[in-house]
Design an enzyme around this catalytic site. Structure first.
Site, PDB file in Angstrom:
ATOM      1  CD  GLU A 275      -3.000   1.018   2.804  1.00  8.86           C
ATOM      2  OE1 GLU A 275      -3.127  -0.015   3.360  1.00  8.86           O
ATOM      3  OE2 GLU A 275      -3.169   2.024   2.134  1.00  8.86           O
TER       4      GLU A 275
ATOM      5  NE  ARG B 126       4.261  -8.090  11.119  1.00  8.88           N
ATOM      6  CZ  ARG B 126       2.919  -7.577  10.054  1.00  8.88           C
ATOM      7  NH1 ARG B 126       2.693  -8.236   9.384  1.00  8.88           N
ATOM      8  NH2 ARG B 126       3.664  -6.164  10.262  1.00  8.88           N
TER       9      ARG B 126
ATOM     10  CE  LYS C  66       2.668   0.281   5.007  1.00 14.92           C
ATOM     11  NZ  LYS C  66       2.941  -0.021   4.199  1.00 14.92           N
TER      12      LYS C  66
HETATM   13  P1  ATP Z   1       2.012  -2.189   8.069  1.00 12.27           P
HETATM   14  O1  ATP Z   1       1.074  -2.904   8.823  1.00 12.27           O
HETATM   15  O2  ATP Z   1       2.718  -1.394   9.007  1.00 12.27           O
HETATM   16  O3  ATP Z   1       0.851  -0.743   7.667  1.00 12.27           O
HETATM   17  P2  ATP Z   1       1.489  -3.716   5.520  1.00 12.27           P
HETATM   18  O4  ATP Z   1       1.572  -5.104   5.975  1.00 12.27           O
HETATM   19  O5  ATP Z   1      -0.194  -3.357   5.782  1.00 12.27           O
HETATM   20  O6  ATP Z   1       2.379  -2.457   7.045  1.00 12.27           O
HETATM   21  P3  ATP Z   1       1.765  -3.519   3.332  1.00 12.27           P
HETATM   22  O7  ATP Z   1       2.138  -1.804   2.097  1.00 12.27           O
HETATM   23  O8  ATP Z   1       0.285  -3.799   3.111  1.00 12.27           O
HETATM   24  O9  ATP Z   1       2.256  -3.457   4.568  1.00 12.27           O
HETATM   25  O10 ATP Z   1       2.784  -5.002   2.757  1.00 12.27           O
HETATM   26  C1  ATP Z   1       3.113  -4.903   1.659  1.00 12.27           C
HETATM   27  C2  ATP Z   1       3.315  -6.539   1.776  1.00 12.27           C
HETATM   28  O11 ATP Z   1       4.942  -6.705   2.167  1.00 12.27           O
HETATM   29  C3  ATP Z   1       2.066  -7.231   2.116  1.00 12.27           C
HETATM   30  O12 ATP Z   1       1.766  -8.678   1.447  1.00 12.27           O
HETATM   31  C4  ATP Z   1       2.974  -7.867   3.462  1.00 12.27           C
HETATM   32  O13 ATP Z   1       2.269  -9.123   3.958  1.00 12.27           O
HETATM   33  C5  ATP Z   1       3.878  -7.691   2.861  1.00 12.27           C
HETATM   34  N1  ATP Z   1       4.876  -7.618   4.582  1.00 12.27           N
HETATM   35  C6  ATP Z   1       4.736  -5.670   5.990  1.00 12.27           C
HETATM   36  N2  ATP Z   1       5.500  -6.721   6.369  1.00 12.27           N
HETATM   37  C7  ATP Z   1       6.059  -7.762   6.633  1.00 12.27           C
HETATM   38  C8  ATP Z   1       7.044  -7.759   7.963  1.00 12.27           C
HETATM   39  N3  ATP Z   1       6.797  -7.422   8.514  1.00 12.27           N
HETATM   40  N4  ATP Z   1       7.101  -9.403   7.468  1.00 12.27           N
HETATM   41  C9  ATP Z   1       7.152 -10.238   6.051  1.00 12.27           C
HETATM   42  N5  ATP Z   1       6.283  -9.562   5.062  1.00 12.27           N
HETATM   43  C10 ATP Z   1       5.608  -8.319   5.205  1.00 12.27           C
HETATM   44 MG    MG Z   2      -1.422  -3.673   4.564  1.00 13.68          MG
END
Ligand code: ATP
Ligand code: MG
Length: 760
Positions: free
Chosen positions: A35, A261, A271
Site C-alpha cells: 500500500e 512476518r 508503517k
Molecule cells: P503495516 O502493517 O505497517 O501497514 P503492511 O503489512 O500493511 O504494513 P503493506 O504495504 O500492505 O504493509 O505490505 C505489503 C506486503 O508486505 C504485504 O504482502 C505484507 O504481507 C508484507 N509485509 C509487511 N510487513 C511485513 C513483515 N514484517 N514481514 C514480512 N512481510 C511483510
Molecule cells: Mg497492508
C-alpha cells in the site's frame, strides 16, 4: 555474493505439489502488493525476496502491484520510493507494474453482480451500529434491519452512492453471508464505503472505495496470480477471500497462502509508527540511517546482498518469531568485509608531536588483509604532528594495557614505535596532547611492542564528520510494555565532527563507497558529503558489541574478552627463514619440531622462528604439556597476544602447559580454553584459578547437555523446525548457540551428538 541456494519451505512444497497436479497449468505468478502509504522496511524486504525469489526459481513472474484503494493515506512519493527500493534490492517486475485503482470499474461491476445475486446489500446503519450488531466471539450477530432490501433497491442505492448522492458514512455496501458465522469476518463484512476524497491517481472519479477484503482477491484474480502470499494475520481473512472469488465471475482463481512476518528485535516495522518517528522528528527522515527502512539501511551502508542473505538465512515459516538484530548485523558484516578497503581514521583525536622526527616521511600500508590475495597499497604520510585516538592513551595504565601511557611504547600502525615522553595538559588538568619520541630503526629492526594503534597525520590528514549509530530502540520489543516512543534509545546517534581521516581516504572516498576504518568498524560515505567535507556513517561495528539488557538466564555473567587478531601473518615466514639460516639452533629446532606427530609445518615454522619462542615451547613440554597440543596453542592462540616477544607475555610456559592439559584432559572445552587464555594475557593468573573463578569446567553430563539443547531449541524455534525438516547447514548454528548459551563450557562433541539425536 553468489545467489542463495534454492529455497525450500512449506510454500515451495505447496507450489511443487501444484505443479505436479497441473493446477495452474504449470504457471507460478506471485505479486508484491504494497500500500503506498509509507516507505518499505526490512519486513517488506522479506516479502519481496520471497515473492520475487519464487517467481525466479520457478521461471514464473512476480507483479508489483500498488494496493492503492485507500485515498486518504496514499501518496506518489511512496509509489516512487517503493519502486526505487525494490530495484535496489535487486528485483525487477518487468512490464508487470499494476495499480489496484486501475481496477475500480471492474470491482464496481463485481459488486453489482453480488447485489444481483442477492449476496450484497446496502446498509443504512451507522458504523457503530454495524459494529454493535456483529456480536462477539461467543455470541452470534444480529441482522441489520436493512438486510432484506430488494435487489432493485440495493442497485439503486449503490448507484446513487457511486454518483455522489450520499455523504460519507451514510451508506455502506455489505456482503450477505452469515451473521452467526464463527468467523466474525464472515458476519456480513463491509465491501464499499462512501469517501468523498481525492485519490492520488483517480482524482475525483470515485467517491466510493472498496474494502481490502473485497478488493485484494479481485486484484489477484484480474492479474491471473496463482499464489497470493501474505502474512499470518490474514489467515482468518482467507475464508472471505475464497467467498468473494467463488461468488463472482472471477477471471481466475488464485489462492492465499500465509507465512510468518519478520519481527526484528530492537526495531519496529509498522508503517504507522515509522511515520510517527518521521513526523515527530525523532529521526531525520524515512532514510535516517537508524531506520529499518530499505532507504535508511541503504543510506547507512547496508548492501542489497546482505539484506538478501539475511532473508535467506531467516527463512520462511508458519510461526511468528522474534529475530535477533545480531543475525542481521552478522550478514552485513560478512558482506562488507569482502568489499571494504582498510584505512585509518581517528574519531576522537588527541594531538601527538613526534619530537624526534626530523622530516616528513612517506609510509605505505596494504588496503586489504594479507589472506585476501589482493596487493593494493596506499601511501600514508607521516609528519611531526599526528593524532591518535584519545582512548588509546591512558595516564594511568590499567593492568594489561596494550596502548600508550606515560613512558610507555606503542607502534603506530605501518610506522614506528613511539615512546610517550611528556603529557600536555590545560589549566583544568585535561590531557590536550602528547610529546613522543620515535625509534628510527623500529620499522626495519623487527623490534616489537605489545600494542599497535591507528593514527593520522595531523598536517596531511583531513577533517571529516563521522556518525556512529546504535539500535534505535533500547529494548527488544519496543512498545511492548509502554508507549513505543518511550523505548527510543537516546544514544542511538553519536556525532564525531572532529574526526581525522588519512589523506588516501580524503582523496578517494566518494558517496556510496564502503571502507573499514581499522578497529572502528565498517563505514559508508553519506550523501551529505560535499567536496572537501566528507561525512561517514558507521554501518556496523567490527564485532558484536551490543550487550543485551537481560542476560539469558542460565549462562554465567562474564564479560567476554575477545582475542586480538593473530600476529603470525604469513609475511613473517620470510623473516623466520632468515633467522634460521643464521642460527643453527633454530634450524635444528624446525627439524625437531616438524618431526613431532601432530604438529603442522606452519606451526613448527612459527615456533622455531626465534629463540624465545623455541625455548618457551621446550619449557612448556618439559612442564608436562603434550608437544602437539602445546604447539597448537602456541602458534595459533598465544601468538595473538605476542607483539614483541613471548617473554613480554604476562604468563609463562608452565601456564601454557597447564592450559593445554586442562583442555586435553577434558576439564574444559577448547572454546573455554581460549577464554582462559585471554584472561591469562590480561591478568597473568594461573589457568586453573581462572577456570575455578569463572566456573568454566566442561559440561559433558548428559542431563545438562539435554537441558542446553532444550533451551537453544526453544530460543530458536523457527530454525529448530527447519533443522528438523532436514536443513543440515543449521547444525553448526545450533552447536554455536549451545556453546554460547553455556558460556563456552559445553563439550561441543557431546552437544553436537545430542542435537543430532533429537533429529532422529
Ligand atoms: P503495516 O502493517 O505497517 O501497514 P503492511 O503489512 O500493511 O504494513 P503493506 O504495504 O500492505 O504493509 O505490505 C505489503 C506486503 O508486505 C504485504 O504482502 C505484507 O504481507 C508484507 N509485509 C509487511 N510487513 C511485513 C513483515 N514484517 N514481514 C514480512 N512481510 C511483510
Ligand atoms: Mg497492508
Amino acid at each position: 555474493m553468489s545467489k542463495p541456494d534454492r529455497m525450500t519451505n512449506f510454500i515451495t512444497d505447496r507450489i511443487d505439489g501444484d505443479l505436479k497436479t497441473g493446477k495452474y497449468g504449470g504457471r507460478v505468478v506471485t505479486r508484491f502488493p504494497p500500500e503506498p502509504n509509507g516507505y518499505l522496511h526490512i519486513g517488506h524486504a522479506k516479502s519481496i525476496c520471497l515473492n520475487f525469489g519464487l517467481a525466479a526459481q520457478y521461471g514464473g513472474r512476480c507483479h508489483l502491484r500498488f494496493d492503492d484503494t485507500n485515498p486518504t493515506t496514499e501518496d506518489t512519493e511512496y509509489v516512487e520510493s517503493i519502486q526505487r527500493d525494490i530495484r535496489w534490492l535487486g528485483f525487477d517486475w518487468g512490464e508487470h507494474l499494476y495499480f489496484a485503482s486501475d481496477y475500480f470499474e471492474r470491482m464496481y461491476l463485481f459488486a453489482e453482480e453480488l447485489i444481483e445475486k442477492g449476496l450484497a446489500y446496502v446498509d443504512s446503519q451507522t458504523l457503530d451500529e454495524v459494529r454493535a450488531g456483529r456480536g462477539t466471539v461467543t455470541e452470534p450477530g444480529t441482522a441489520s434491519p436493512y438486510r432484506e432490501r430488494s435487489v432493485a433497491e440495493n442497485l439503486r442505492l449503490f448507484r446513487e452512492m457511486r454518483a455522489g448522492e450520499h455523504p460519507d458514512g451514510s451508506l455502506i455496501l455489505r456482503a450477505k453471508i452469515d451473521m452467526s458465522s464463527p468467523n466474525m469476518l464472515m458476519r456480513d463484512p463491509l465491501l464499499y464505503r462512501v469517501r468523498h476524497e481525492t485519490h492520488h491517481r483517480t482524482g475525483d472519479d470515485w467517491c466510493i472505495y472498496p474494502m481490502y477484503d473485497f478488493a485484494h482477491c479481485i486484484e489477484d484474480a484480474i492479474e491471473d496470480c496463482t499464489h497470493s502470499i501474505c502474512t499470518l494475520e490474514f489467515e482468518i481473512n482467507r475464508e472471505l477471500y475464497d467467498w468473494v472469488l467463488d461468488n463472482i465471475s472471477a477471471p481466475s482463481r488464485p489462492e492465499q497462502i500465509e507465512f510468518a512476518r519478520l519481527t526484528l528485535a530492537n526495531t519496529i516495522t509498522s508503517k504507522r509508527k515509522l511515520l510517527k518517528l518521521v513526523e515527530d522528528g525523532h529521526v531525520s527522515g524515512w532514510d535516517d540511517p537508524r531506520m529499518p527502512t530499505v532507504a535508511g539501511l541503504r543510506r547507512r551502508g547496508v548492501t542489497p546482498e546482505s539484506i538478501r542473505a539475511f532473508c535467506d538465512m531467516i527463512g520462511v515459516a508458519k510461526a511468528n518469531s522474534l529475530v535477533d538484530f545480531e543475525k542481521f548485523e552478522f550478514c552485513v558484516r560478512s558482506d562488507l568485509n569482502e568489499r571494504s578497503p582498510r584505512a585509518m581514521a581517528v574519531l576522537d583525536p588527541l594531538p601527538v608531536e613526534i619530537t624526534t622526527l626530523e622530516r616528513d616521511e612517506s609510509l605505505t600500508g596494504p588496503l586489504w588483509p594479507p589472506d585476501f590475495g589482493r596487493d593494493a597499497e596506499r601511501e600514508i604520510p607521516l609528519t611531526r604532528h599526528v593524532v591518535i585516538e584519545r582512548e588509546d592513551f591512558a595516564e594511568e595504565a590499567p593492568k594489561g594495557w596494550r596502548r600508550l601511557s606515560p613512558g610507555g611504547e606503542v607502534r603506530l600502525r605501518h610506522g614506528y614505535i613511539v615512546r610517550c615522553d611528556e603529557v600536555l595538559k590545560d589549566d583544568s588538568g585535561a590531557v590536550v596532547g602528547l610529546k613522543c619520541s620515535h625509534d628510527p630503526d623500529s620499522r626495519t629492526s623487527g623490534r616489537k611492542v605489545r600494542g599497535t594503534i591507528q593514527w593520522v597525520s595531523a598536517e596531511r590528514g583531513v577533517n571529516a564528520e563521522v556518525r556512529l549509530f546504535d539500535r534505535l530502540f533500547s529494548v527488544e520489543k519496543p512498545g511492548a510494555d509502554r508507549e513505543f516512543l518511550e523505548d527510543l534509545n537516546s544514544e542511538s546517534l553519536v556525532l564525531r565532527k572532529a574526526a581525522m581521516i588519512e589523506p588516501w581516504l580524503a582523496d578517494n572516498a566518494a558517496a556510496g563507497q564502503h571502507y573499514q576504518f581499522v578497529r572502528n568498524g565498517f563505514f559508508f560515505v553519506d550523501d551529505d558529503s560535499t567536496e572537501g567535507a566528507l561525512v561517514f556513517n558507521r554501518t556496523v561495528t567490527l564485532r558484536d558489541s551490543w550487550t543485551k539488557p537481560e542476560v539469558p538466564a542460565p549462562s554465567r555473567k562474564r564479560t567476554k574478552t575477545k582475542a586480538p587478531t593473530p600476529a603470525s601473518a604469513p609475511s613473517r615466514t620470510g623473516e623466520r627463514d632468515r633467522a634460521r639460516s643464521g642460527d643453527p639452533e633454530l634450524a635444528a629446532g624446525l627439524a625437531r619440531i616438524s618431526a613431532i606427530d601432530g604438529v603442522s609445518a606452519s606451526d613448527a615454522d612459527y615456533i622455531s622462528g626465534d629463540r624465545e619462542t623455541l625455548q618457551f615451547f621446550d619449557e612448556a613440554c618439559a612442564a608436562g604439556g603434550a608437544p602437539a597440543s602445546v604447539a597448537k596453542w602456541l602458534a595459533n592462540e598465544v601468538s595473538r597476544y605476542v607483539d614483541d616477544s613471548v617473554s613480554s607475555l604476562r604468563f609463562g610456559a608452565r601456564s601454557i602447559a597447564a592450559l593445554a592439559c586442562l583442555v586435553d584432559d577434558g576439564e574444559i572445552s577448547a572454546t573455554a580454553g581460549k577464554e582462559v587464555l585471554a584472561r591469562m594475557a590480561e591478568t597473568g593468573s594461573d589457568p586453573g584459578d581462572i577456570v575455578e573463578a569463572e566456573g568454566l569446567r566442561l559440561i559433558a553430563d548428559s542431563g545438562a547437555i539435554e537441558e542446553l539443547v532444550d533451551r537453544v531449541f526453544a530460543d530458536h524455534e523457527l530454525e529448530a523446525s527447519r533443522l528438523k525438516e532436514g536443513e543440515k547447514r543449521l547444525l553448526g548454528f545450533f552447536v554455536g548457540a549451545g556453546m554460547r548459551a553455556s558460556g563456552g563450557s559445553a563439550d561441543a562433541g557431546a552437544l553436537r551428538a545430542a542435537i543430532l539425536a533429537r533429529l532422529g
